[in-house]
Design an enzyme around this catalytic site. Structure first.
Site, PDB file in Angstrom:
ATOM      1  N   PHE A  58      53.001  64.226  51.278  1.00  0.00           N
ATOM      2  CA  PHE A  58      52.709  63.935  52.689  1.00  0.00           C
ATOM      3  C   PHE A  58      51.656  62.828  52.732  1.00  0.00           C
ATOM      4  CE2 PHE A  58      54.395  68.180  52.509  1.00  0.00           C
ATOM      5  CZ  PHE A  58      55.170  68.318  53.653  1.00  0.00           C
ATOM      6  N   VAL A  85      49.407  66.729  49.553  1.00  0.00           N
ATOM      7  CA  VAL A  85      48.937  65.989  50.719  1.00  0.00           C
ATOM      8  C   VAL A  85      47.945  64.939  50.213  1.00  0.00           C
ATOM      9  CG1 VAL A  85      47.754  66.180  52.934  1.00  0.00           C
ATOM     10  CG2 VAL A  85      49.172  68.078  52.107  1.00  0.00           C
ATOM     11  N   CYS A  86      48.182  63.684  50.568  1.00  0.00           N
ATOM     12  CA  CYS A  86      47.295  62.611  50.105  1.00  0.00           C
ATOM     13  C   CYS A  86      45.873  62.886  50.588  1.00  0.00           C
ATOM     14  CB  CYS A  86      47.764  61.264  50.618  1.00  0.00           C
ATOM     15  SG  CYS A  86      46.587  59.954  50.224  1.00  0.00           S
ATOM     16  N   ILE A  87      44.954  62.987  49.651  1.00  0.00           N
ATOM     17  CA  ILE A  87      43.602  63.417  50.006  1.00  0.00           C
ATOM     18  C   ILE A  87      42.899  62.392  50.895  1.00  0.00           C
ATOM     19  CG2 ILE A  87      42.607  62.576  47.811  1.00  0.00           C
ATOM     20  CD1 ILE A  87      40.730  65.083  47.986  1.00  0.00           C
ATOM     21  N   ALA A 144      44.340  62.547  54.347  1.00  0.00           N
ATOM     22  CA  ALA A 144      44.024  63.824  54.984  1.00  0.00           C
ATOM     23  C   ALA A 144      42.575  63.860  55.467  1.00  0.00           C
ATOM     24  CB  ALA A 144      44.297  64.963  54.012  1.00  0.00           C
TER      25      ALA A 144
END
Lengths: 98, 130, 122
Positions: free
Chosen positions: B39, B77-79, B82
């Site tokens: 994501f 999830v791309c940190i 995010a």
């Protein structure tokens, strides 16, 4: 072979035109989401430059959701989600235009 | 076949999460493996545990959670994306002095290297843009 | 460097201030380069506006994308492409760009897509 997907309506967005411009066969072009409006007769002129090596598909669920499954131009093959998966595996890579 | 999926579209302002979900479910139904869903960009909003859509609308985050749990799919999830958008796990909430965390169970924050890796080490990478 | 079938082409279609698309694409390019994955960039459509030389992002309190783009050669990212038609359609001078990009006609753009192992578009 590349699978190109387009998810924007051609009436308000240039994604479909840009995809067709950069497309050479053999290739598969699949319209999804609002991109499926591109399969209606009003937009057939956009596809004229494509030769027989470019196969055009449109996703059934997105057509049905928009009430346009009866309006699909004969150039397109209507496919379900499973056939979408199979198409993505028959092609060796994909480009998403959005 | 091992298939990775990129969701790069908001769950509310695009259909990316929904179309990607339908694709993933169909792929699993055909016996293929969805190895990782990544994501990125606005797609990270789909990993918020605080989304509370009306009961007669689909909660795509929950659907992904269920699918991932049943079929052992990594949901990354791309940190950076995010944190920028306020989707934090407990550890990041503490690190940034925030009062709450909201990353839904089953999702993991990690770096873009996971997307680059998926691009090169899966049989296919399927992008759903927003 | 990886063989062509293991190389990644990042296609970006957004201008420098269109949400985070341009930066998201660039971040993936830099990450891939750090992992020693061969990576190229195709600036299509409005993304050619990223290549204008006199951008002053600070005028709108934004972070400069141009500064990061200019660092690409330092990361050995040198496969940079743009369709000639995208520049022409926007009246941009190909001789006055931030980075040395290879200009492609439509056929060459199509061939470029075929030549990479994976393509990710933003």
């Amino acid at each position: 072979m590349i699978l190109h997907t387009v998810n924007r309506a051609p009436g308000s967005h240039a994604a479909l035109q840009q995809c067709i411009q950069a497309l050479s066969g053999p290739a598969a072009l699949l319209l999804i989401e609002d991109g499926v409006y591109g399969a209606t007769p009003a937009f057939t002129r956009l596809f004229h430059r494509l030769d027989g090596t470019v196969h055009c598909y449109v996703l059934a669920a997105d057509l049905q959701a928009r009430g346009i499954d009866a309006l699909v131009d004969g150039r397109f093959q209507v496919i379900d989600d499973a056939a979408f998966v199979q198409l993505s595996l028959d092609c060796d890579k994909m480009v998403a235009w959005y | 076949m091992k298939i990775a999926v990129l969701v790069y579209g908001s769950p509310t302002a695009s259909s990316a999460a929904a179309t990607a979900y339908r694709y993933a479910r169909a792929a699993i139904g055909l016996g293929h493996q969805i190895t990782r869903v990544f994501f990125y960009g606005e797609g990270v909003h789909g990993a918020s545990a605080l989304a509370a859509p009306p009961q007669d609308e689909v909660n795509w985050g929950q659907r992904w959670q269920q699918l991932a749990q049943e079929h052992e799919i990594e949901m990354i999830v791309c940190i950076a994306a995010a944190l920028r958008r306020g989707v934090l796990n407990q550890q990041e909430a503490q690190r940034h002095g925030k009062s709450a965390a909201n990353l839904a169970a089953g999702f993991e924050l990690s770096g873009l290297g996971q997307l680059a890796d998926a691009a090169l080490n899966s049989d296919r990478l399927i992008t759903f843009g927003g | 460097m990886s063989t062509p079938d293991k190389q990644l082409l990042v296609v970006v279609g957004a201008g420098p201030h269109n949400a985070t698309r341009a930066r998201d694409a660039l971040d993936l390019v830099l990450t891939s380069a750090a992992f020693e994955i061969g990576v190229g960039i195709l600036f299509r459509d409005d993304a050619v506006y990223q290549l204008l030389p006199q951008q002053q992002a600070d005028a709108i309190d934004a972070k400069s994308l141009a500064a990061n783009l200019q660092a690409l050669p330092l990361y050995d990212v040198e496969q940079l492409y743009a369709p000639r038609s995208a520049l022409e359609a926007r009246g941009l001078d190909p001789d006055n760009l931030l980075l040395p990009v290879q200009l492609l006609d439509d056929n060459a753009t199509a061939a470029l897509l075929h030549s990479y192992g994976q393509i990710l578009s933003f």
